[in-house]
Every structure is written in C-alpha cells, then in structure tokens.
Write an enzyme that holds these catalytic residues in place. Sequence first.
Site: not given
Length: 1009
Positions: A281, A414-416, A449-450, A472
């Site tokens: 992404e 931070g993360a995906m 969040h993820e 998001e």
Amino acid sequence: NEKRAPLPRNMIENSMFEEEPDVVDLAKESPSYPIDSDDAVYEPRSSRLLVRGLGENDLDEDEEDYESSARLLGMSFMNRSSNQRNVASSYTRQQYSESCLKPSTKTTVVGVLILVLVASMIMVIYFLPGCTFTRKGCKKSNSTMDSIYPISTSGEPFPWTELRLPPSVHPVHYNISLHPNLTLMTFQGSVSILVQVLHETKNIVLHGSDMNISKVTFEGKEVHVLEYKPWQQIAIKFPEDLKKGQYVLNINYTAQLSNSYDGFYNSSYVDTNVLAATQFEPLAARKAFPCFDEPAFKSTFTIKLTRERKYISLSNMPKVKTTDLKNGLQEDEFGKSVKMSTYLVAFIVAEFIGVSNNVSKTKVSVYAVPDKKDQVQYALDTACKLLEFYNTFFEYDYPLSKLDLVAIPDFLAGAMENWGLITFRETTLLVGSNSSSIDKQLVTSVIAHELAHQWFGNLVTMRWWNDLWLNEGFATYMQYMSIETVFPELDMDTEFLNVRFKALTKDALNSSHPVSTVVSTPEQVEEMFDSVSYEKGASILLMLNATLTDGEFRKGVIEYLQKYNLSNTESEDLWNSLFQVSKQNLNVSEMMNTWTVHKGFPLVIVERKGTQVTLTQEHFLLNAENSTDDSSLWHIPLTYVNDSCSVPSSCKQVFHLKDKTGEACPQEYQVKWLKFNFRSDGFYIVHYDEEGWKNLIDALKGDVTVLSCKDRAALINNIFALSRSGKVSFRDVLNLMEYIRNETQTAPLTEALFQLGQIFRLLDKRSEFNLASRMTSYIDDHFGSLMESQSWDLESSVSEMTLRSALLEMACSLNIRNCSTQAKHLFDQWFISNKTFQIPSDLMRTVFKVAAQTDEGWGKLLDIYKHSINDQEKRKTLEALASTQDIRKIIWILQRSLDGSVIQTQEFPLVINAICKNFAGYLYAWDFVKENWDKITQKFPVGSFAIQSIIMSATSQFSTKTRLTETQNFFTSLGTNGSQMRIVQEAIETIKLNMRWMEKNLNALQKWL
C-alpha cells in the site's frame, strides 16, 4: 542494517526518451489532470489530449473544463505539426543582354524577384529536415498518434495516456509464483492472469515496475510488451480488437529485492539473519508482480513461494501444500484468496516463530524473530478478544480461516492490514515482561486499528484513493470504540480527545484539504495518508454517531458491510446506508457531505442577550488573511449544556445549525452560562462573547467539576487556538489558565502543558531567553506543586501514568524543582543493578533523557540501545540519545540514522523530531535535512508520512523572516523532487503563523508573564 538503495521516484522520471518537436513529453511533466474517483469512462484516445505546458495551476478542478482546454491546445499542437511549408514558386528564366546598357525597369524588377526567390530556396533548404533530400525521404508521422501518446522504452508509442488504467479489461484471478534468493537479494517470478475483456479493445494495460520481463504470452502465443516507466505501466497491443470474454496472460520476469521499504523488500536483523517481506500500500504491488494495481480492480489470488528449508513462508491464505524441489528447496502453495485489491496481497519468507489460538472458525497466530518469542503473548490475547468483538459488532464474521500478525524488524509504517497477514513494526506488536499499561495501550491501539481494516478496507474498499478516509477514518474510529468497550482500563477516551485536538490544529490551516479530495499523482496518493484521512475522518464519524440515536450508527454500518461486501464504495454509499436505517428526520448525506467536501471546519460564535442566543458559523482559519474567499457552510449538529445540568449525557441538548446564523432559545428561564460542543464530540471550536467567556471562567474558578474533564480540556484547546488566530488576546488565555491550579484531571492538565510547551519552544528557538525563563517560572508557579507531588514508583492507572509522564518530562526538561536529580538517581540504580531494578516504563524516556546529558550517561545509553531486544525500551533510549546538547553527538546520530549502520533508517523521522525539540540541535537537523534531501527521498517516498514528519519537525518552530525565506528558497529549489508537496505549503504557513503570533504577543508576554 545494510544501506538502503534509492527508492524509485514513484511514476515520474526526467529522461526517458529524446525530445522530438511534435511528440508530447509526458515524462517531463507529472500529469496534472484530476482523475475521477469513478471508473474512467471509456472513450476514443484522440479525445484525451495531453499536452506539455498544462501545469497544475493552469487547470480548473472540473474535469470537463480540463478536457475541453486540452482538446483545444492539443489540436493547436497537431495543427502546427501538420502544416506544410509551401515552397513551390515558379519563375521565368530571363535572357540577359550582353550590352552594358542601363537595365530597364522591367529588368530590375525581374532581378529583384530572382534574388528573392533564391533567398527563399536557401531558407527552404535550411529549414526542411535533412531527411527530405535522402533517397528514402522522411518518415511520415501519424500526427494524431505522435501528439497524444507517450513513448515507451522501445521507442514505440505507448497506447495509453492516463495514470488510471483503462476500464476495458479487468483481472479475474492471478496465479503468482515467486522464488526469492536471500543470498543474491533477487527474485524470479511468473504470473498468470485470467482477464475479462469488458469492452472490445486492442490493448491490455497494467502496472509493472523495476522488473526485467523475459517472456509474455497471451492465450499461449508469445507477444511483445511495451513499457512506460514514468507511470510504471506496461501494455500489450493487438492488431485486431479483442472480443468480450476471458483470456489468459502469462508474464515471466526477474527483479531485485527492494532496498527501500516498499514492494518485495529484504531486511536484515541480528547481523546475518535476513528475510523478505512485502509492503504494497498504496502503489507497490506492481514492484513484486505485474498487476492491475488500483483498489477497484479486485480479484482472487493463488500464491506459490519457493524457499530454502530453514525458512518459513506466509501469505494471505493458509498453506495448502509443500512440495520438495531440487537443490534442497521447497515450494509452498497457499489457498485461493477471497476477492481483494492488489495492495492487500502479502507474503513473507523468514525464520520466524509463532504462537496460535483459535477464535470461532479462525486460527489467530503471532509471529516474531526467535529471540523475541517471549514478547508475543499479549498481542495474541489482545487480537483474539478484539476479533470476537468485531465479529459480534459487525454481525459479519471475519471471512478467512486464519489471521496472522507478524512483527517485522525493518518496517517503515506502524502496521499494514494485509488481509489475513497483518504486518507490524516490532514496537507496535511486541510487549516485554516489564512493559507498562501505556506501552500496552499503543500495541492494543494498532492491533485494534488493523483488525478493523479487515472489514473497513479489506471486505469493503474505497473505489479510489480520494476516499481513503473510508478505510483509515473508520479504522481509527473503530480502534477507539472497540478498546473503550473491550479494554476500558486503557483510558482510550482521553487519547481519542487528544487525537481530535491534533486533527483540528492541522485542519485549521489554509493548506489543509477536504476529507475526500481529488487525487491523481503518486505523490498525491502518498499525501492522503495524513491527519485529515485518519484523525479527522474518525472525528466526524464520532460526531455522526453522537447525533444518531438508538444504535442507528451500528445498524447503518452493518447494512453497509452486508450490501457492499467484496466491493468498492464511495462516501455516498456509506451515507445512504446510514440514512436508510435512521428514523430521524435527518438527511445524513446532506449533513455529512458538508464535512467531507469542504476543507477545514467551522468556528461557532455564541452571543447571548437574555434568553436569546445568536449562533454564527464561519470557516475557522489560523491565518485567515491569506485565505481565499470562503463561503463554506456546514450542517452542524450543535450540542450544549448549561449551569443547571452540565455533566451527565442526559443534560445534552441539540440544535442543528445549517445556515450562516441561527437563533436558539436554550431555556425559558435565565441561565448563568452555556457550554457548547458537549464533551468535544463535534468537530468544531466555539468562541463566546466577552460575557460568555467570563461566566465560564468564573464557574471553573468556583468549582472545576461544573464541567466534565473533556469539556474543560476543550475550553483550553479552543482558547489557545483562538489566540493563535488573533480572535482573543493572550491575556484572555491567561485568565482561563488561572483556574488550572485547582485542576487534577489528566485531559485538561496535559492539554495545558502541551500548549504552554509549544509557546516555550517558540520563545527558546527565537532566542527570547528572558521570556523563555519567565514562561518556565509561570509553568512552575501553576504546575510545580503538582509536579513535586508525583510518585516515581510503579503505577497501574493509565490515566495517572499519562499525567505523571507529561508533568515530570516537562519538569525535567525545564529543570523545575528537583526533577533531574531524582531522574539521575533512578537511572544510576537501574544501571548498577544490571536492569533488575525497574524504572517505571512511563518514566523511562524522561529518566533516560536526563542521563543522556552527560558523556558517561550517553555512552551507557548507546550501549543499551545497541544490545537491547526490547523494542519499546530501545525506542525510548533512541529519543534520549537524540536529546543530547552535544553537537558532535547530534551530528553523529543524524548520520547513523540516515545510513542505517547503527540506527535503523526507519527511525530517522523520530530522530529528527527528537533533536528539533531542543535548542542545541534544531538548526543542525534542518541543515542536515537540506544537505541530504536526495538521500532522504531515496529512502522515503516523496509525500509519504515519513517525509511529512521530517519537514514539520524541522521547520515548525521557526518564527523569523530569515528562516521563512530560507525554507521557501530550499523547497522552491527542489523542483519535481518535493516542491509541490502539500506539506511544504503547510510548513511555510506554520512559520508565517508563528511569526505573526510572536509579533502580536511578545509585548503582551513581557507584560503578563
């Protein structure tokens, strides 16, 4: 870590082909036309004329205006190229007399004509191309073709003229086989794509970048492939139209494992250990395999990975079989995926160890490097609880049979949220045995969040990046809502309030953008990953949920997910789903479009006369004098309370303000005061008339509990913002701050400290040392006794830890009371005990920063940084190292974090931020950024969140004309390498704001501090 090689300049390069007079040079101009969020309408290529010279500032935002302009200009280019130079003139040869008689008039005229004609012939010969006089003659150009189409790497016209792919061909299924060689850092790949031709076409256009394509077949026959590198596109042209139907396209290729943080990249850890992981992404799947790399081109995937036996491999779906190959290699095959976008595809080859648990029908696993296997249990337990919550809340079970969470040692984001294979920084997934609840708050937030993305983003995906907020903003809102329910002890309410304040600050700039905005170039896509898409998106969803009743928000979300699962959507689809379930007389779409289409947010001005209240809205801008004329109006669901009932939710009253002004009659009887925006659930700020502010301040001085702690924090936030915009004097700010001595709650105290800290740093960086000293005395006077009363022992309450951390970090940085002495004592105890004595985790950064101010302490911390395997401890240590006042150490840490030799390059933005907080290093950091800009943009994409952070950290505390000019000149000099970024405009606007505030308030500060 090894040095990272240049990151490709996204889709724009400068020297792809030689410039020809009549060929439009698309490689030298980034495309400036706005691309619709809808699928492009298929039309003949000749109507999409792109010409050199159409810059961004020349265009209307309306695409139809652009297209008509482009047609006219394009035709003028074509006409110019097709005009023939008329050189045919006839003349009669004259017979000259041999006598020397004076020539007749007729003879003179003829002679002049001959001279003119000879001169004309010479000019014709001079201006005609040399090829005119060769045997073959000049190649006849197709003027339409040459004027419209860019030139591919082979020199042939490339058959597509837009960044967005044509909608005529869609992928149905990918079979991908990859063999990464972790010794040579290369990989071999083959992809077989089943495509569906929806409209008859002579071209298939897709994405591919940084790969050597060796063979392409279409329906079993080898075909020629064209490549246009600036837009990372490849194409196959056919002599005849492809009929509607399904076809198979096969591509074999090789590539280097990326040395940047995107695509299929390599990472090293613990000296010689290596791994290969992905980060696609927004636009990097095309670097790992040729594909239709846009969110709307959803497809299914089957993936095979070849590896050495010592590694494991992971992908989105469960592994279905492993096959032994020659040379000790093995091939893992993964199950067919659900229908998803390319940016969610993921695969990893590494030496990882995992732990697992089952939730309903899903196997949840957490993976990390072997040395950190004892730090994964908290993440596993947390993910399982949150997965159960989301399954119930959405009434739609997570659709895959497995969910992996993987800690990657070298990871920029931070993360995906890759579907079924979520990747994290180690800091945001791993929790050590001595970690505090604050450390767990961060990890829990990122996991929440993820996991929310598995529904919002993965199951239902925005159609194009202009609506990134649908992914998001929703995931951000759900992260706070879910944790507040599942982990109430983590005090996420206060954290979410701070996030909303942050979003308001960013959105009050003229350089901000609408939540849903036009996006075309790769840099613009990168820039969408910002506070507006995340925090503002979440904030307006909170406001909507607070406006709807009887669980209508949840019902609408469930309706939305069920209707659009495995599909792509736009903002309007969400509003329609919410409108359908709402029983209120409220047009959700009409209300919410005012919040997503307009940039910024409203200021609500409250004026009272007796029981009559006049409400006025205007666009709130910190720098209103530089704004364009703005008549934006928002549909504001205004909430308010008064002195008769102000704290419980039942006290809240609502008034919908849709026009510029409105009249509200809150009570039939006289009330002492009104407080608007109950608990700051609305995304707007409020300004009261003089009497309104006075009554609120008097009420707080009498009893702080007359308002909720969120409302008190909001008053502090709002009055500082109003002071920055010039709507109230700094004296008014200080009047409100007089109540703070009686404040005990975390939210208002931390907001006050944050605002005062910003002013102190501005004074300090401007070398206004006398005023900075007086600000220190002011902070000591108002917060000193509270600072002194803080415990340095272990604490369990997140709220108490958050407050203590803010108070003591401020106290130690300003040398208030005996803070530094206590911190140094704690560090010495910890170090002498070989870390068996425990420093409270929330105080570790403060204690380390004090220790880093001596040569001995800094050296100890550097050794700790090099050998620690606790990532949260390591990050706090790095911040402390960067807080040194020693210039040689500052330069060393800047160099080492950029080259990645001692400090991971992914931490460079953090290093810049930490150094710029202090007077000693902020100008060195700025100079370092300027001198190393090319290196920085090779490692971090132009427009990315990392670049945004670096620029704002380095410049946001400037407040002089000299620094403004220097900043403007530097970014102007960058050209295509960054000058057009929105963050540059934000940085310049922020410096101007700082200058204006200082000019207006220096005298007031001298008088009142």
